[in-house]
Motif scaffolding. Structure first.
Motif, PDB file in Angstrom:
ATOM      1  N   ASN A 170     -21.473 -19.624 -35.448  1.00  0.00           N
ATOM      2  CA  ASN A 170     -20.133 -19.248 -34.983  1.00  0.00           C
ATOM      3  C   ASN A 170     -20.096 -17.809 -34.482  1.00  0.00           C
ATOM      4  O   ASN A 170     -19.467 -17.507 -33.458  1.00  0.00           O
ATOM      5  CB  ASN A 170     -19.119 -19.431 -36.110  1.00  0.00           C
ATOM      6  CG  ASN A 170     -18.926 -20.882 -36.487  1.00  0.00           C
ATOM      7  OD1 ASN A 170     -19.193 -21.781 -35.690  1.00  0.00           O
ATOM      8  ND2 ASN A 170     -18.470 -21.113 -37.702  1.00  0.00           N
TER       9      ASN A 170
ATOM     10  N   ASP B 155     -19.295 -16.519 -30.715  1.00  0.00           N
ATOM     11  CA  ASP B 155     -18.242 -15.528 -30.468  1.00  0.00           C
ATOM     12  C   ASP B 155     -18.770 -14.385 -29.606  1.00  0.00           C
ATOM     13  O   ASP B 155     -18.076 -13.899 -28.706  1.00  0.00           O
ATOM     14  CB  ASP B 155     -17.706 -14.977 -31.791  1.00  0.00           C
ATOM     15  CG  ASP B 155     -16.856 -16.006 -32.532  1.00  0.00           C
ATOM     16  OD1 ASP B 155     -16.607 -17.100 -31.974  1.00  0.00           O
ATOM     17  OD2 ASP B 155     -16.446 -15.719 -33.674  1.00  0.00           O
TER      18      ASP B 155
ATOM     19  N   SER C  95     -11.198 -16.777 -36.655  1.00  0.00           N
ATOM     20  CA  SER C  95     -12.043 -15.684 -37.126  1.00  0.00           C
ATOM     21  C   SER C  95     -11.120 -14.651 -37.762  1.00  0.00           C
ATOM     22  O   SER C  95      -9.909 -14.655 -37.514  1.00  0.00           O
ATOM     23  CB  SER C  95     -12.834 -15.054 -35.975  1.00  0.00           C
ATOM     24  OG  SER C  95     -12.082 -14.010 -35.365  1.00  0.00           O
TER      25      SER C  95
ATOM     26  N   ARG D  26     -13.720 -19.360 -39.812  1.00  0.00           N
ATOM     27  CA  ARG D  26     -15.047 -19.814 -39.393  1.00  0.00           C
ATOM     28  C   ARG D  26     -16.161 -18.848 -39.788  1.00  0.00           C
ATOM     29  O   ARG D  26     -17.332 -19.134 -39.535  1.00  0.00           O
ATOM     30  CB  ARG D  26     -15.076 -20.097 -37.885  1.00  0.00           C
ATOM     31  CG  ARG D  26     -14.848 -18.928 -36.946  1.00  0.00           C
ATOM     32  CD  ARG D  26     -14.925 -19.427 -35.489  1.00  0.00           C
ATOM     33  NE  ARG D  26     -14.806 -18.381 -34.486  1.00  0.00           N
ATOM     34  CZ  ARG D  26     -13.679 -18.029 -33.887  1.00  0.00           C
ATOM     35  NH1 ARG D  26     -12.545 -18.645 -34.222  1.00  0.00           N
ATOM     36  NH2 ARG D  26     -13.673 -17.081 -32.960  1.00  0.00           N
TER      37      ARG D  26
ATOM     38  N   LYS E 288     -15.338 -21.628 -28.400  1.00  0.00           N
ATOM     39  CA  LYS E 288     -15.491 -21.001 -29.715  1.00  0.00           C
ATOM     40  C   LYS E 288     -14.245 -21.234 -30.569  1.00  0.00           C
ATOM     41  O   LYS E 288     -13.116 -21.137 -30.110  1.00  0.00           O
ATOM     42  CB  LYS E 288     -15.753 -19.500 -29.567  1.00  0.00           C
ATOM     43  CG  LYS E 288     -14.593 -18.698 -28.993  1.00  0.00           C
ATOM     44  CD  LYS E 288     -14.954 -17.224 -28.881  1.00  0.00           C
ATOM     45  CE  LYS E 288     -13.782 -16.409 -28.332  1.00  0.00           C
ATOM     46  NZ  LYS E 288     -14.099 -14.994 -28.182  1.00  0.00           N
TER      47      LYS E 288
END
Length: 238
Positions: free
Chosen positions: A161, A165, A190, A147, A172
């Motif tokens: 994103n 986070d 991530s 992401r 998320k």
């Protein structure tokens, strides 16, 4: 909203069309696997979330494997797409329910299959299972969508994103996949998620590779590609 099993049951017969659209990327990941393991004997292979099995069969043929092969998918319709010989075992179900005394020198989990695990705890437990089923010195290779990949998702989406986070938003990483009656949820990782997966295990992260989702070209940082990881179970000593 349906679960991922039902989603893949529904798209099974056309899955290869979706794969064709990302073939540069998929081939690049496959090539990475064959190159990084070129000098290692493969004694037993498991592919988790094998789908229609095309990529697993490609690796099986490349490495010349003829025994101790297990292909896992919880979608019955996807497994029915596989033309497989008697040397391979097809397991239709959740990988966490797979039971065997056999171990493997290579386990793969490809094309964001990990993103269909419903929670962090499920993913952590999967990594523990991978460690259990790897032989000492065995390798686990997986790739996930990222992401933070500006090259594919765009600057604005990635900035949002990162903000989510930082706010520790409960949602998320979760995004809709498909629309209408076939809509499901998928987790997009991530670059930092791997830390919590491997921390409870003894798995060693040997290499992280970033691959452009359109061209399949290796990139220099995680803002430019999807995430490919190579982990190894340590050899036993003493």
């Amino acid at each position: 909203m349906i679960n991922s099993k039902n989603y893949y049951d529904n798209i099974a017969t056309n899955y290869h069309v979706q794969a064709l659209a990302k073939m540069n990327y998929l081939n690049a990941v496959d090539n990475y696997i064959t190159q990084t393991l070129a000098n290692e004997p493969i004694i037993g292979y498991m592919d988790v979330g094998t789908g229609d099995g095309r990529r697993a069969l490609k690796l099986i043929n490349y490495f010349g494997l003829d025994n101790n092969i297990v292909l896992v998918d919880d979608s019955k319709e996807m497994l029915e797409q596989i033309a497989i010989d008697d040397n391979s075992v097809l397991f239709n179900g959740n990988i966490m329910n797979y039971k065997s005394s056999k171990t493997f020198s290579l386990i793969t989990c490809l094309w964001n299959v990990l993103g269909h695990f419903p929670s962090v705890d499920d993913r952590i437990n999967f990594f523990k299972l991978v460690e259990d089923y790897l032989q000492p010195g065995g390798v686990f290779i997986y790739d996930v969508n990222n992401r933070y990949n500006i090259a594919h998702y765009g600057f604005e989406s990635v900035a949002k994103n990162i903000t989510n986070d930082r706010l520790d938003d409960d949602n998320k990483g979760w995004f809709d996949l498909a629309t209408g009656a076939n809509k499901t949820k998928v987790y997009i990782h991530s670059p930092f998620d791997i830390e919590q997966y491997i921390e409870p295990t003894n798995l060693i992260l040997e290499e992280t590779v970033f691959i452009d989702y359109s061209t399949g070209v290796k990139k220099s940082n995680f803002f430019e590609g999807q995430l490919v990881y190579k982990l190894r179970k340590p050899h036993q000593h003493g």
